[in-house]
Design an enzyme around this catalytic site. Sequence first.
Site, PDB file in Angstrom:
ATOM      1  N   CYS A 135      47.336  60.206  60.360  1.00  0.00           N
ATOM      2  CA  CYS A 135      47.257  58.936  61.083  1.00  0.00           C
ATOM      3  C   CYS A 135      48.126  58.960  62.332  1.00  0.00           C
ATOM      4  O   CYS A 135      49.019  59.790  62.479  1.00  0.00           O
ATOM      5  CB  CYS A 135      47.615  57.755  60.178  1.00  0.00           C
ATOM      6  SG  CYS A 135      49.276  57.738  59.522  1.00  0.00           S
ATOM      7  N   CYS A 136      47.816  58.018  63.237  1.00  0.00           N
ATOM      8  CA  CYS A 136      48.571  57.875  64.482  1.00  0.00           C
ATOM      9  C   CYS A 136      48.424  59.152  65.320  1.00  0.00           C
ATOM     10  O   CYS A 136      47.318  59.568  65.613  1.00  0.00           O
ATOM     11  CB  CYS A 136      50.028  57.536  64.158  1.00  0.00           C
ATOM     12  SG  CYS A 136      50.984  56.957  65.565  1.00  0.00           S
ATOM     13  N   ILE A 137      49.506  59.823  65.662  1.00  0.00           N
ATOM     14  CA  ILE A 137      49.460  61.025  66.501  1.00  0.00           C
ATOM     15  C   ILE A 137      49.176  62.290  65.696  1.00  0.00           C
ATOM     16  O   ILE A 137      48.798  63.323  66.252  1.00  0.00           O
ATOM     17  CB  ILE A 137      50.773  61.167  67.323  1.00  0.00           C
ATOM     18  CG1 ILE A 137      50.680  62.256  68.416  1.00  0.00           C
ATOM     19  CG2 ILE A 137      51.960  61.468  66.395  1.00  0.00           C
ATOM     20  CD1 ILE A 137      49.776  61.917  69.558  1.00  0.00           C
TER      21      ILE A 137
END
Length: 224
Positions: A135-137
């Site tokens: 998730c995210c980066i």
Amino acid sequence: MGKRVAVVLAGCGVYDGSEIHESSAVLVHLSREGAQAEVYAPDVDQMHVVDHVKGQPTQEKRNVLVESARIARGNIKDLAKLDVKGLDALIIPGGFGVAKNLSTWATQGKNCIISKEVEDILKAFHAAKKPIGLCCISPVLAAKIFPGCELTVGHDTECEKWPYAKTAETMKELGCKHVNKHVTEIHVDVKNKLVTTSAFMCNAPIHEIYDGIGKMVKEVVRLA
């Protein structure tokens, strides 16, 4: 027996480690799914330490494993000891630590180097056809290692809601397919068993980020 899921952390704090809310959400949702989280982090120095009040680097030195232990309440192992054979899935939360301590994405973008330990583990789970949640980066790790894979980091057009949308464009340059998704949605690359969601790549209310991570965790556990 519940599924055993490795959670790999990169420090403690959004600007120089793992994003704490994302990490916590992963652990809460794994518990809700009846899965057993096993937390790991590399025993290496952080790229740098950031004062989270000022948003500025300091002269301090900190260790990724020691800092990650704060999130894991001390229940953590050195990443070097991770054995894929005894585990059912892998999840890596986001935070700049992924781009600074697990790889050099923060300074080199698509030309980054991923820590050998992290790359070997991702490849081992992939080769064993065990699901990987990012998730995210952290989907940038898969973009670099698995050419042609399908991922989301949210949207590919920069705006106030999506301040980091250029990341999607860079990932496309690595040859992966980026799929635009809202923060509460996930994308599943069935062939590669990759489950991704945007989390704090989106300027969204925290409960929406929490819900998106929940869907990611639920799908990872289901695929395991």
